[in-house]
Each structure stands twice: as structure tokens, then as C-alpha cells.
Design a protein around this motif. Sequence first.
Motif, short mmCIF file in Angstrom:
data_model
loop_
_atom_site.label_atom_id
_atom_site.label_comp_id
_atom_site.label_asym_id
_atom_site.label_seq_id
_atom_site.Cartn_x
_atom_site.Cartn_y
_atom_site.Cartn_z
N PRO A 1 11.59 15.86 3.54
CA PRO A 1 10.61 15.02 4.23
C PRO A 1 9.27 14.95 3.51
O PRO A 1 8.63 13.89 3.48
CB PRO A 1 10.47 15.70 5.60
N GLU A 2 8.83 16.06 2.93
CA GLU A 2 7.54 16.07 2.24
C GLU A 2 7.53 15.11 1.05
O GLU A 2 6.53 14.43 0.80
CB GLU A 2 7.20 17.48 1.77
N ARG A 3 8.66 15.05 0.33
CA ARG A 3 8.75 14.15 -0.82
C ARG A 3 8.74 12.69 -0.38
O ARG A 3 8.10 11.83 -1.02
CB ARG A 3 10.01 14.43 -1.63
N VAL A 4 9.45 12.39 0.71
CA VAL A 4 9.43 11.03 1.24
C VAL A 4 8.01 10.66 1.67
O VAL A 4 7.52 9.56 1.38
CB VAL A 4 10.40 10.89 2.43
N ALA A 5 7.33 11.58 2.35
CA ALA A 5 5.96 11.31 2.79
C ALA A 5 5.05 11.04 1.60
O ALA A 5 4.18 10.16 1.66
CB ALA A 5 5.44 12.47 3.62
N GLU A 6 5.24 11.76 0.54
CA GLU A 6 4.42 11.53 -0.66
C GLU A 6 4.68 10.14 -1.26
O GLU A 6 3.75 9.45 -1.70
CB GLU A 6 4.69 12.62 -1.68
N ARG A 7 5.95 9.72 -1.28
CA ARG A 7 6.27 8.38 -1.79
C ARG A 7 5.64 7.31 -0.90
O ARG A 7 5.10 6.32 -1.39
CB ARG A 7 7.77 8.17 -1.86
N TRP A 8 5.75 7.51 0.41
CA TRP A 8 5.14 6.56 1.33
C TRP A 8 3.64 6.48 1.11
O TRP A 8 3.06 5.40 1.11
CB TRP A 8 5.46 6.96 2.77
N LEU A 9 3.00 7.62 0.94
CA LEU A 9 1.55 7.64 0.73
C LEU A 9 1.19 6.81 -0.50
O LEU A 9 0.21 6.06 -0.48
CB LEU A 9 1.07 9.08 0.56
#
Length: 311
Positions: free
Chosen positions: A193-201
Amino acid sequence: MLDRFDLLVIGECVADIVRRPGLADRVHPGGSPANVAHGLARLGHATTLLTQLGPDPHGRLIRDHLAAAGVEVRTDGAPAATPSAAVELDGAGRATYTFEIGWTLGPVALDRPPHHVHTGSVAAVLEPGEATVVGAVESLRATATVSYDPNVRPALMGDRATAVRRVERCVALSDVVKASDEDLDWLYPGQEPERVAERWLASGPALVLVTRGGDGALAVLPGGREAVDALPAEVVDTVGAGDAFMSGALHALAVHGMLGADGRERLRRADRALVTDVLRYAVASAAVTVARAGANPPDAAELRAALAAAR
């Protein structure tokens, strides 16, 4: 900073028919966007909900529920049955949903421009109404900040690849995005989830919030990550917990002057201590909600009490 904003929420209302083993069915007003609007109004914000409601008992129940909190309900006037969802609760209060929902929202003229627009859930991905939702966000984002919660409902999302494209389009239009770890696991199986959140950011938002149930919540911002634990709560059910988290987070952002066109730059410069405070508001709001039945978010006094108790 201002703590009251003119907020517009666009999305569905749903009558949640809650079923627990051995108990009679109970009907609660629901629908993720409607729950967020209800939570924001209870926290003192001038809130308008753009939605669809039928002239049926479920529609009247939801309309009265929203009006009691101070939500101004606007519809496109089209005849449509009020959506419903059968909510099955297990022994721990965890919810699973079976939906009967249509979404055909057409354009509606607004009396005044909002400071902030929130949308999400099936309203932003379910045809044909999703085109109205996305068009409204695109037209308003020049003068309002935008928040988005995909609130994934797999049975209504269509095929995964199309759903991901639609979700990512909404993410890129937003200043603040919130998703649960379960949402992200369905959209991107096997990815952290943290990696997805970083991509979204990196695609446009200033802040991405990830809820993790009993493990608390995480914020990803340009300066790094911040996390907070969930507050202790005797869980009655989890219905509306994520929506209460969202309304609590938006309330905190308003308190800190980070909503509205004038607040966008402050939001993009937010430091980690301030974002941690936003998370504190959000998890406190969720904790109040899970401790009672249905999507029943706190009012301003209850949220203050929950924050004080957590210090």
C-alpha cells in the motif's frame, strides 16, 4: 484559520440493510459520499450533497437523516429508485455488502461555488453518472480543492483494468486522496500500500491517506510518511468508519486552513507534524463511529472529547 467551509459532496446515497445473525434487519442511511456529507455537516460545515434519491421510504429516510444534520440535498430531478445494500456483519462487526444500485446522475446547476469538492465510491466509476461526476470535478477544481475516496466495491467496479484507469483519473484530479489497504489490495493485488500511495502522490495529489483498520492510518506526503495508531474502541460495527475518517480528515484540513483555492498552496507545503494532527482527527472520528451502530459519525463536541481522551 477558518473552521467552516462551503463544501460540496457528489455521490450516491444507499439504504444499508444491516443483517446480523439472530437479529432483525435494521435499515440505516448510508452510501459513502452521503456519509461523508453527513459527517462534515455534523462537524459544523455548510455542506451540499449532489445525489440521486427516490420518492420511496428509503429515500425519505435518507433525506430526513441528512437534513437533520444540516446537509442541503440537491438532485438532478430524474426519477430513480433509492439504491440499497444488504450489509452482512460477522461476529467482529466486519461488514460485507451486496448492492442494488444504479447511478444515472445528470448535470445540476449550483447556486454558489464551493471551497472544496469531495467525491468517490461507485459514483466516480459507475456509468453513466460517472461522466457527470468527473466533469463537475474538472470544472470546479480551478477554484476549489478536491478530495477523493475510491471506496472500492468489487461487485460494482467492472473489470479491474477499467476500474484502475478510472480510479487513477480521479486520483490525478485530486488534492487529497484516501483509500483503505483493502481498496489498494483489490486495485493492485500483491503491491505494498505504501508504494501505491507514493505512485498516486507523484500523479498530482498533495496528500494520500491510507487506512489500515485496527492498525491505524498512514499519510504519504512530499516530505515523507507519517503514521498513527488506531484509538482503542469497543467495536459495534465498522459501517461508515472509513467515511468518518474522511470527514474527520477534511475537517482538520479546514481547521488548518488547507482547503479551498486559497488553501491549496498551504496544503502542498504541509509539514509532517501538521499532517500527523490531521491523522489524529481522522482516527478519532473513526473510533467514535465504530463504537456505535451504523454510519453515525461524531459531532464537533464528540470529536473534541475523543481527541482529548486520546492525549
